[in-house]
Write an enzyme that holds these catalytic residues in place. Sequence first.
Site, PDB file in Angstrom:
ATOM      1  N   ARG A  97      -0.416  22.939  21.877  1.00  0.00           N
ATOM      2  CA  ARG A  97      -0.640  21.504  21.708  1.00  0.00           C
ATOM      3  C   ARG A  97      -1.001  21.134  20.278  1.00  0.00           C
ATOM      4  O   ARG A  97      -0.480  20.168  19.731  1.00  0.00           O
ATOM      5  CB  ARG A  97      -1.767  21.044  22.648  1.00  0.00           C
ATOM      6  CG  ARG A  97      -1.994  19.540  22.675  1.00  0.00           C
ATOM      7  CD  ARG A  97      -0.849  18.805  23.338  1.00  0.00           C
ATOM      8  NE  ARG A  97       0.213  18.416  22.423  1.00  0.00           N
ATOM      9  CZ  ARG A  97       1.482  18.305  22.771  1.00  0.00           C
ATOM     10  NH1 ARG A  97       1.879  18.591  23.992  1.00  0.00           N
ATOM     11  NH2 ARG A  97       2.385  17.931  21.886  1.00  0.00           N
ATOM     12  N   LYS A 132      -3.690   4.964   3.295  1.00  0.00           N
ATOM     13  CA  LYS A 132      -3.838   4.581   4.700  1.00  0.00           C
ATOM     14  C   LYS A 132      -3.359   5.724   5.584  1.00  0.00           C
ATOM     15  O   LYS A 132      -2.324   5.658   6.249  1.00  0.00           O
ATOM     16  CB  LYS A 132      -3.074   3.291   4.976  1.00  0.00           C
ATOM     17  CG  LYS A 132      -3.644   2.100   4.211  1.00  0.00           C
ATOM     18  CD  LYS A 132      -2.822   0.837   4.419  1.00  0.00           C
ATOM     19  CE  LYS A 132      -3.380  -0.322   3.610  1.00  0.00           C
ATOM     20  NZ  LYS A 132      -2.578  -1.547   3.744  1.00  0.00           N
ATOM     21  N   LYS A 164      -8.597  -3.159  -7.804  1.00  0.00           N
ATOM     22  CA  LYS A 164      -8.202  -4.108  -6.766  1.00  0.00           C
ATOM     23  C   LYS A 164      -9.025  -5.396  -6.884  1.00  0.00           C
ATOM     24  O   LYS A 164      -9.866  -5.528  -7.781  1.00  0.00           O
ATOM     25  CB  LYS A 164      -8.346  -3.456  -5.396  1.00  0.00           C
ATOM     26  CG  LYS A 164      -7.428  -2.218  -5.248  1.00  0.00           C
ATOM     27  CD  LYS A 164      -7.582  -1.563  -3.906  1.00  0.00           C
ATOM     28  CE  LYS A 164      -6.880  -2.327  -2.812  1.00  0.00           C
ATOM     29  NZ  LYS A 164      -5.414  -2.305  -2.948  1.00  0.00           N
ATOM     30  N   GLU A 194      -4.096  -4.349  -9.415  1.00  0.00           N
ATOM     31  CA  GLU A 194      -3.432  -5.185  -8.412  1.00  0.00           C
ATOM     32  C   GLU A 194      -3.547  -6.654  -8.816  1.00  0.00           C
ATOM     33  O   GLU A 194      -4.638  -7.128  -9.152  1.00  0.00           O
ATOM     34  CB  GLU A 194      -4.114  -4.961  -7.065  1.00  0.00           C
ATOM     35  CG  GLU A 194      -3.602  -5.821  -5.929  1.00  0.00           C
ATOM     36  CD  GLU A 194      -4.454  -5.639  -4.690  1.00  0.00           C
ATOM     37  OE1 GLU A 194      -4.061  -4.856  -3.815  1.00  0.00           O
ATOM     38  OE2 GLU A 194      -5.528  -6.274  -4.598  1.00  0.00           O
ATOM     39  N   ASP A 215       0.968  -7.679  -5.360  1.00  0.00           N
ATOM     40  CA  ASP A 215       0.506  -7.699  -3.977  1.00  0.00           C
ATOM     41  C   ASP A 215       1.010  -8.916  -3.220  1.00  0.00           C
ATOM     42  O   ASP A 215       0.713 -10.061  -3.580  1.00  0.00           O
ATOM     43  CB  ASP A 215      -1.024  -7.668  -3.960  1.00  0.00           C
ATOM     44  CG  ASP A 215      -1.580  -7.573  -2.555  1.00  0.00           C
ATOM     45  OD1 ASP A 215      -1.075  -6.750  -1.768  1.00  0.00           O
ATOM     46  OD2 ASP A 215      -2.509  -8.331  -2.232  1.00  0.00           O
TER      47      ASP A 215
END
Length: 281
Positions: A97, A132, A164, A194, A215
């Site tokens: 598994r 992510k 950012k 960004e 963005d």
Amino acid sequence: MQNIVLEELIDRVLKEDIGTGDVTTGCIVPADYTTIGFIRAKEPGVVAGLPVARAVFRRLSPDISFQPRVREGDRVAAGQLLARVEGEARAILSGERVALNLLQRMSGIATYTARMVDLIRDYRARIVDTRKTTPGLRMLEKYAVRVGGGINHRFGLYDAVLIKDNHIKVAGSITRAIELARAGIPHTMKVEIEVESLAGLEEALTAGADIIMLDNMDIPSLTRAVELTAGRALLEASGGINEQTIVEVARTGVDFISLGTLTHSARALDISLDVGEMKPL
């Protein structure tokens, strides 16, 4: 992939699944039995993670033989044999598994990445991943992106600068944020920032950003951004890009297209393991 990190990861995921022991296999399968397992794709896709699956089985039994029948990055058909695993039956059943989970996850990412790469093959843009990722699996997932033909963005917060919106708020302006970043990093490290508008782009260019992330900009804005930049910085399009829009984005002339979906939304490839006859040594 880093071998030491991979070994630690495999130990962790095996402990999560097996814990103090595989109760079912321990009750039913004699300790001295051996078997052969056949790993097959149940649908078309791009294979990634065979060395990881091998490492899982070998961690449980060093004498297990794992013989790939395809190479990493190969495009396979439904029903195609991916690998043959032979050895201690208990180890094969107990590791099945975990080995399949990792192989399916990585192959799904490679398959989806390859699909996106194929869509924009005629354009200059390259497909890039993001942070992510599944906690604890970033090394494997970013490896799978490379197998699928994409390239990696920064691995973590420590190996690249990406300013950012919240950083800009603290610094007070795009210009000041870039100045502070430049002052705090080695001269060998590039600065990416960004921006959300063409005005922000122009300020970032004037401040000397190396890479500018555009963005959630619409197609006309992306096209204009490429014209205004004129090669003075690398441009990365990001935010809400999917299979329906990616060609339009690539057509604008940006250098990179970053997609969180490569790792947070790719569907696992359906892969199975079937064992043959079990027999005593």
